[in-house]
Design an enzyme around this catalytic site. Structure first.
Site, short mmCIF file in Angstrom:
data_model
loop_
_atom_site.label_atom_id
_atom_site.label_comp_id
_atom_site.label_asym_id
_atom_site.label_seq_id
_atom_site.Cartn_x
_atom_site.Cartn_y
_atom_site.Cartn_z
CD GLU A 60 -21.42 3.17 18.95
OE1 GLU A 60 -22.02 3.21 17.94
OE2 GLU A 60 -20.91 1.99 19.45
CG HIS A 129 -11.39 -3.00 18.16
ND1 HIS A 129 -11.77 -3.40 16.68
CD2 HIS A 129 -12.20 -3.03 18.77
CE1 HIS A 129 -13.14 -3.75 16.83
NE2 HIS A 129 -13.39 -3.46 18.08
#
Ligand SMILES: Cc1ncc(C[n+]2csc(CCOP(=O)(O)OP(=O)(O)O)c2C)c(N)n1
Ligand SMILES: [Mg+2]
Lengths: 324, 334
Positions: A60, A129
Site C-alpha cells: 500500500e 476491517h
C-alpha cells in the site's frame, strides 16, 4: 437517467473518464483480473488493458507513493485501496507526501491523484476491517475528501475527483455498493465539491450526515414525520471542502441539529461539523447539537455487539426528539 | 573495496570525458563544498535556521551520478539534497535564498533546506521522511514508461532508508514493472549516529539488489569518475527498458548529521582517514597529473568563491514571502 447501483455508477464514472483522458489509469490490489475486491472495476481490464488497469502487489505504501509520483509526472492516477483499513499503511505517502507536495515546493508541483477506498462496518468483519476513517483525512490540509451516499453522487463526485488537480481521498461505504438510484448517463455529469445536498426539506430539525448514515437519516426522518416532527436532511457529499453555509442556513431555520456519522464519536468529523455550526450559528440553536456516531470501541465481531457499536436509525430518532 | 572493473571504467572516463566536462565536474564539486561551508557559516550567524544537513564529503556522488544523466531525466532526493539540487543545475542564488527562507528561493520559502524543488530542471524534491522518495521515484518512472518517453529517474537515498519498508516495496514494484529508475544509495555508514552495523543485517548494501532481480554494484563514492561510470551503465540499462538498477556509493559526510550534531559518536581517527580521501582533493590531483593545469583549477576555485558570495548577497537582499500568502499553495486553484 438510468437505474443503477452505486457500484455501477462508480464503474461508469471510471469508464467515462478513462475514455475521455488517456492519462487516467487505475491501479490497486485485484483491480484487474479479479475485477476489484468489491467489483467496482469489473470489466475495465477487458476494455482498457493491463497498461491502464494495473494489478499491483500488496504494497500500500508504495502503491500510493507511486500514484503520487505518477501524478507529478503528468498522469491522472486512480489508486484503489482494497479497503481504507489497509490505507493506514500508506498514511506516510498520503499525509507526508501527497498532501504536502504542492505547498512545500511553493506551488511548483501538483498531485492530481484519486485514492479510492471502501470503508465502514456492518458486515461482522471485526475490528480491523470495519473502520470509517474520514476524520483522519479531513484533519489534513492539502487533501480533498469526497464521501458519496447516493449512486448519482458516486458517479458525479468521482468524475470531479478525477478531474481535480489536488489529491482526493474518495471514500465509498461498503454497504452502499448495491444501493440503487437514478444516475444521469450524461458524460459531463459532474457533482461539484463543496456543495451539500438537501435531500429532504424540513422545518423542525436539521440532520447533517454523509455516506451510509444519510440513508439511516432519511429513514429516521420518515419515522419522525409520523410523530409530527418535520426534519431536514442534508447530505454533505464532501467533507473537504465542507459546505457549512448550506448547513448554517438550515440551522437558522430549524434551530436544532443532529450530526450523524459512522466514524468513532471522539474526534470524528461530527466534532468539526458541530464546532463550525456553533461558530456560525450559536444564537440560532435552541438546544445543544447532538452527535450520533459509532461507540468508541474497536468493532466487535458478534452481531449484537456490532449493532450496539454502530449508529442506528432509532438512535437518530431519539437524538432528534431530544433537540426539538 | 571497489571491484577492478569499476576502477577501470573510471580510468576510461578520465580519458573519454572532454576537458570542459571534467572542468565542469570539478567546478560543481567545489561549488557544493564551498556552498556548504558558507551555509554552515550562515547557520552560525542565524541567517539559516531549522534542520540543515550538509553534503560536504559526499560531492562525488551527486556530481558523478547527475553528470551521467540527460537534462530531462528526473532526480528525487532526501533532506540532504543541496548537492543534488545544485548538481542538477539549480541556481546557487535561489538555493541559498530558499535556505534563508526567502520568497526568491527555489521553493518560494515554503520548503527550506530539506525541501528544495525545481520543476524546470526536473529536480523533483528533497523529502525529509527517510525512504519517502523511493515510491515517488517509482511513480515518476511509471509516468515515463506510460508515456513512452526516453527519460529515466535517478533516486538518491541514504543507508538509513535500506531497512525501511518503502525501499523493499519499491524495489519489488520497480523490478516487477521494469521501471526506468536508477536507485543510488549513499552509504555514509551512519543514519544519524547509528552505524550501519547496528541497523542493517547486511553491510554490502548493493547486495539488496539481488533478491529483487536487478543489477547492483558498489562504487567508491569518493571517486567522482567511478560514480559517473557506474551511473552511465545504470542509466543506459534503465533507459533501454531493462528496469531499475541499484548503485551503492560508499562515502562519508565530513560534518555532523545536521548543524546541531557535533558527531561525538565518531572517532577523530576515523574522520581523518576519510578526510585523506577527500573526493575533491583526489579529483584535483588526478586532473593535474593527467589532464588539466593547476592554474586552470585555481581559476575555477576563485570563480566559485565569487559565485557563492553573490548567492549570499542575493539571499540576504531578497524579501521574505508575503505573510498574507501563508495559505497559498495548500490547494491548486481551480
Ligand atoms: C521515517 C523517518 N524516521 C526517522 C527520521 C529521523 N531521521 C532523520 S535523518 C535520519 C538518519 C537517516 O540516515 P541516512 O538515510 O543514512 O541518511 P544520511 O543522513 O546519512 O544522509 C533519521 C533517523 C526521519 N526523518 N524519517
Ligand atoms: Mg547515512
Amino acid at each position: 437517467m438510468a437505474q443503477m447501483s452505486y457500484r455501477e455508477a462508480l464503474n461508469l464514472a471510471l469508464r467515462e473518464e478513462m475514455d475521455r483522458d488517456e492519462r487516467v489509469f487505475i491501479m490497486g490490489e485485484e483491480v484487474g483480473y479479479f475485477g476489484g475486491a468489491f467489483k467496482v472495476t469489473d470489466g475495465l481490464l477487458a476494455i482498457f488493458g493491463e497498461k491502464r488497469v494495473r494489478d499491483t502487489p500488496i504494497s500500500e505504501l508504495t502503491l500510493v507513493g507511486a500514484g503520487v509520483g505518477a501524478a507529478m509526472g503528468g498522469l491522472r492516477p486512480i489508486v484503489e485501496l482494497m479497503t481504507v483499513n489497509f490505507g493506514l499503511l500508506a498514511m506516510d505517502q498520503i499525509v507526508n507526501h501527497a498532501a504536502k507536495i504542492h505547498y512545500m515546493f511553493g506551488g511548483q508541483a501538483k498531485v492530481p491523484l484519486v485514492i479510492r477506498a471502501p470503508q465502514g462496518g456492518g458486515h461482522q468483519l471485526g475490528a480491523q476491517h470495519s473502520q470509517s476513517l474520514e476524520a483522519y483525512f479531513l484533519h489534513c490540509p492539502g487533501l480533498r475528501v469526497a464521501i458519496p451516499a447516493m449512486p448519482a453522487d458516486a458517479k458525479g463526485l468521482l468524475k470531479t475527483a478525477i478531474r481535480d488537480e489536488n489529491p482526493v481521498v474518495f471514500l465509498e461505504h461498503e454497504s452502499l455498493y448495491s444501493v440503487k438510484g437514478e444516475v444521469p448517463e450524461d458524460e459531463d455529469y459532474l457533482v461539484p465539491f463543496g456543495k451539500a445536498n438537501i435531500l429532504r426539506p424540513g422545518s423542525d430539525a436539521t440532520i447533517v450526515s454523509y455516506s451510509k448514515c444519510v440513508h439511516d437519516a432519511l429513514k429516521a426522518a420518515e419515522e419522525l414525520e409520523e410523530r409530527g416532527i418535520d426534519v431536514e436532511v442534508i447530505d454533505l457529499r464532501t467533507l473537504n471542502p465542507l459546505d457549512i453555509d448550506t448547513v448554517v442556513e438550515s440551522v437558522k431555520k430549524t434551530g436544532a441539529v443532529v450530526v450523524v456519522y459512522e466514524g468513532w464519536r471522539t474526534g470524528g468529523a461530527g466534532a468539526e461539523i458541530a464546532s463550525r455550526i456553533y461558530e456560525a450559528a450559536f444564537d440560532s440553536l435552541d438546544a445543544p447539537i447532538e452527535r450520533v456516531a459509532s461507540l468508541d470501541v474497536p468493532m466487535p465481531y458478534n452481531r449484537y455487539l456490532e449493532a450496539a457499536a454502530l449508529p442506528k436509525v432509532e438512535d437518530i430518532v431519539r437524538a432528534v426528539e431530544r433537540v426539538v | 573495496m571497489a571491484l577492478e572493473r569499476e576502477k577501470h571504467l573510471a580510468e576510461r572516463s578520465l580519458l573519454t570525458l572532454t576537458e570542459t566536462e571534467l572542468q565542469d565536474m570539478y567546478r560543481m564539486m567545489v561549488l557544493i563544498r564551498r556552498f556548504e561551508d558558507k551555509v554552515a557559516e550562515m547557520y552560525m550567524r542565524g541567517k539559516i535556521t531549522g534542520f540543515c544537513h550538509l553534503y560536504a564529503g559526499e560531492e562525488a556522488v551527486a556530481v558523478g551520478a547527475i553528470r551521467a544523466l540527460y537534462d530531462k531525466d528526473y532526480v528525487v532526493s532526501t533532506y540532504r539534497e543541496h548537492g543534488h539540487c545544485l548538481a542538477k543545475g539549480a541556481s546557487p542564488k535561489r538555493v541559498m535564498a530558499e535556505l534563508f527562507g526567502k520568497a526568491t528561493g527555489v521553493s518560494r520559502g515554503r520548503g527550506g533546506s530539506m525541501h528544495l524543488f525545481d520543476a524546470e530542471l526536473r529536480f523533483m524534491g528533497g523529502y525529509a521522511i527517510v525512504g519517502g522518495g523511493l515510491p515517488l521515484a517509482a511513480g515518476l518512472g511509471l509516468s515515463i514508461q506510460y508515456k513512452e518517453e526516453p527519460e529515466i529517474v535517478c533516486c538518491f537515498f541514504g543507508d538509513g532508508a535500506i531497512p525501511q519498508g518503502a525501499f523493499h516495496e519499491t524495489l519489488n514494484l520497480a523490478s516487477l514493472w521494469k521501471l526506468p529508475v536508477v536507485f543510488i544509495c549513499e552509504n555514509n555508514f551512519y543514519g544519524m549516529g547509528t552505524l550501519t552495523q547496528r541497523a542493517i543485517c547486511q553491510q554490502e548494501l548493493y547486495r539488496f539488489a539481488q533478491p529483487y532481480n536487478i543489477p547492483g554494484v558498489r562504487v567508491d563514492g569518493m571517486d567522482v569518475l567511478e560514480v559517473y561510470a557506474a551511473t552511465v551503465e545504470a542509466a543506459a540499462h534503465a533507459r533501454e527498458g531493462h528496469g531499475p538498477y541499484l548503485i551503492e556509493a560508499v562515502t562519508y559526510r565530513f560534518r555532523g548529521h545536521s548543524m546541531s550534531d557535533p558527531a561525538e559518536y565518531r572517532s577523530k581517527r576515523e574522520e581523518r582517514i576519510w578526510q585523506e580521501r577527500d573526493p575533491i582533493k583526489r579529483f584535483r590531483r588526478r586532473l593535474i597529473e593527467r589532464r588539466i593545469s593547476a592554474a586552470t583549477l585555481d581559476q575555477i576555485d576563485r570563480e566559485v568563491d565569487a559565485e557563492i558570495e553573490e548567492a549570499v548577497r542575493f539571499a540576504d537582499e531578497s524579501p521574505d514571502p508575503d505573510v498574507s500568502e501563508v495559505t497559498k499553495y495548500v490547494y491548486v486553484d481551480a
